[in-house]
Design an enzyme around this catalytic site. Structure first.
Site, PDB file in Angstrom:
ATOM      1  N   SER A 142       0.861  -1.183   0.000  1.00 13.45           N
ATOM      2  CA  SER A 142       0.000   0.000   0.000  1.00 13.45           C
ATOM      3  C   SER A 142       0.895   1.230   0.000  1.00 13.45           C
ATOM      4  O   SER A 142       2.060   1.159   0.427  1.00 13.45           O
ATOM      5  CB  SER A 142      -0.879   0.019   1.258  1.00 13.45           C
ATOM      6  OG  SER A 142      -1.519   1.267   1.421  1.00 13.45           O
ATOM      7  N   TYR A 172      -1.839  -0.146  10.471  1.00 14.18           N
ATOM      8  CA  TYR A 172      -1.954  -0.567   9.074  1.00 14.18           C
ATOM      9  C   TYR A 172      -0.666  -0.255   8.319  1.00 14.18           C
ATOM     10  O   TYR A 172      -0.123  -1.098   7.604  1.00 14.18           O
ATOM     11  CB  TYR A 172      -3.145   0.122   8.422  1.00 14.18           C
ATOM     12  CG  TYR A 172      -3.354  -0.253   6.971  1.00 14.18           C
ATOM     13  CD1 TYR A 172      -3.801  -1.521   6.622  1.00 14.18           C
ATOM     14  CD2 TYR A 172      -3.120   0.670   5.955  1.00 14.18           C
ATOM     15  CE1 TYR A 172      -3.992  -1.870   5.298  1.00 14.18           C
ATOM     16  CE2 TYR A 172      -3.311   0.333   4.627  1.00 14.18           C
ATOM     17  CZ  TYR A 172      -3.751  -0.935   4.296  1.00 14.18           C
ATOM     18  OH  TYR A 172      -3.931  -1.269   2.976  1.00 14.18           O
TER      19      TYR A 172
END
Length: 247
Positions: free
Chosen positions: A146, A159
Site C-alpha cells: 500500500s 496498518y
C-alpha cells in the site's frame, strides 16, 4: 494436466483474497491473459461465482477455501494447486484488512487482526510456496502492499506498520533469491471492500469522503499483469499506483 514449459504456456497463478476487490480484479485480468488461476479466500460462495464467471469466458480458475492467518490452510491451498497443475509459477499475496483508527482508540483486537492477515498472511504464503519454487528453480511472488507502506497518516499507524513490514520482507526475500522474482505493488486509494473493515465511524466517514478520487481495482490488476508478464530475467521490484489526484 501437463503444461508446457513456462516460457510457452500459461502460468499457474495463485491469488489470495480473491473473492472481491483487487484480488477479484486481478483474477479477471490474468484469466483474460490466459493464465491458469487458483483462487483462495474464506468466502467460498463468492469464489465459486467468480470461478464460474471466468470459465464461462473460457478462462481457467480453480476455487479453494483459504484462511491466510492459518499456516495449515495456506499449505493446503498451495498443495492443492501443485497437485492439480504440477507447478506454481506465481503467488499474489493480496489478502488484507484495513480497520483504521487512532491509536488511543485502543482497538487492540483490530491491531492484531491486521498483523495476522496483512503480515503473517504474507509470510504464510511465502513459507508455503518457497520450497516449491526453489525446487522448480523459478517462481514469482507478488506482494500487495500500500502507499501506507511509504508514509504514515493519522489513524493508519498499525496498518502502515504492517505494509512497511511487507515491503521490508519482500526486499529481504528478493536479495536472498537469485532464481525467484519478487514484486511489491503499492496501491493508493482504490475502490474495494477494505473500507468496510473500518469499525471507527469517524474514521470510516473521513475515508469515505476521500473515495471520490479512488481508482478501480482493475488498475491494480493491470499492474500485477504487467509484472508477471515480463521475461524471466526481468524482475519488476516495485510498482506504486495512485489516483492522479491523490496527494
Amino acid at each position: 494436466m501437463t503444461l508446457l514449459p513456462t516460457t510457452y504456456a500459461p502460468k499457474v497463478v495463485l491469488i489470495t483474497g480473491a473473492s472481491s476487490g483487487i484480488g477479484e480484479a486481478t483474477a479477471r485480468r490474468l484469466a483474460a491473459a490466459g493464465h491458469h488461476l487458483v483462487l483462495g479466500a474464506r468466502r467460498t460462495d463468492r469464489l465459486a461465482v467468480l470461478a464460474k464467471d471466468i470459465e464461462t469466458d473460457t478462462g481457467v480458475a480453480f476455487p479453494h477455501v483459504l484462511d491466510v492467518t492459518d499456516p495449515d490452510s495456506m499449505q493446503s491451498f498451495v498443495s492443492a494447486a501443485h497437485d492439480r497443475y504440477g507447478r506454481i509459477d506465481a503467488l499474489v499475496n493480496n489478502a488484507g484488512v484495513m480497520p483504521l483508527s487512532r491509536l488511543d482508540a485502543l482497538k487492540v483486537d483490530e491491531w492484531n487482526r491486521m498483523i495476522d492477515v496483512n503480515l503473517r498472511g504474507v509470510l504464510h504464503g511465502i513459507a508455503a510456496v518457497l520450497p516449491v519454487m526453489q525446487a522448480q528453480g523459478a517462481g514469482h511472488i507478488v506482494n500487495i502492499a500500500s502507499v501506507s507502506g511509504l508514509r504514515v497518516d493519522p489513524t493508519a499507524a498499525v496498518y502502515s506498520a504492517t505494509k512497511h513490514a511487507v515491503r521490508a520482507l519482500s526486499e529481504g526475500l528478493r536479495q536472498e533469491s537469485r532464481e525467484l522474482r519478487v514484486t511489491v505493488i503499492s496501491p493508493g486509494l482504490t475502490r474495494s471492500e477494505l473500507t468496510e473493515t473500518i469499525s471507527d465511524q469517524d474514521t470510516k466517514d473521513a475515508v469515505a469522503g476521500q473515495m471520490g478520487i479512488a481508482i478501480p481495482a482493475a488498475a491494480i490488476g493491470e499492474a500485477v499483469h504487467y509484472a508477471i508478464s515480463q521475461p524471466a530475467d526481468v524482475d519488476v521490484n516495485e510498482i506504486v499506483v495512485r489516483p492522479t489526484a491523490q496527494g
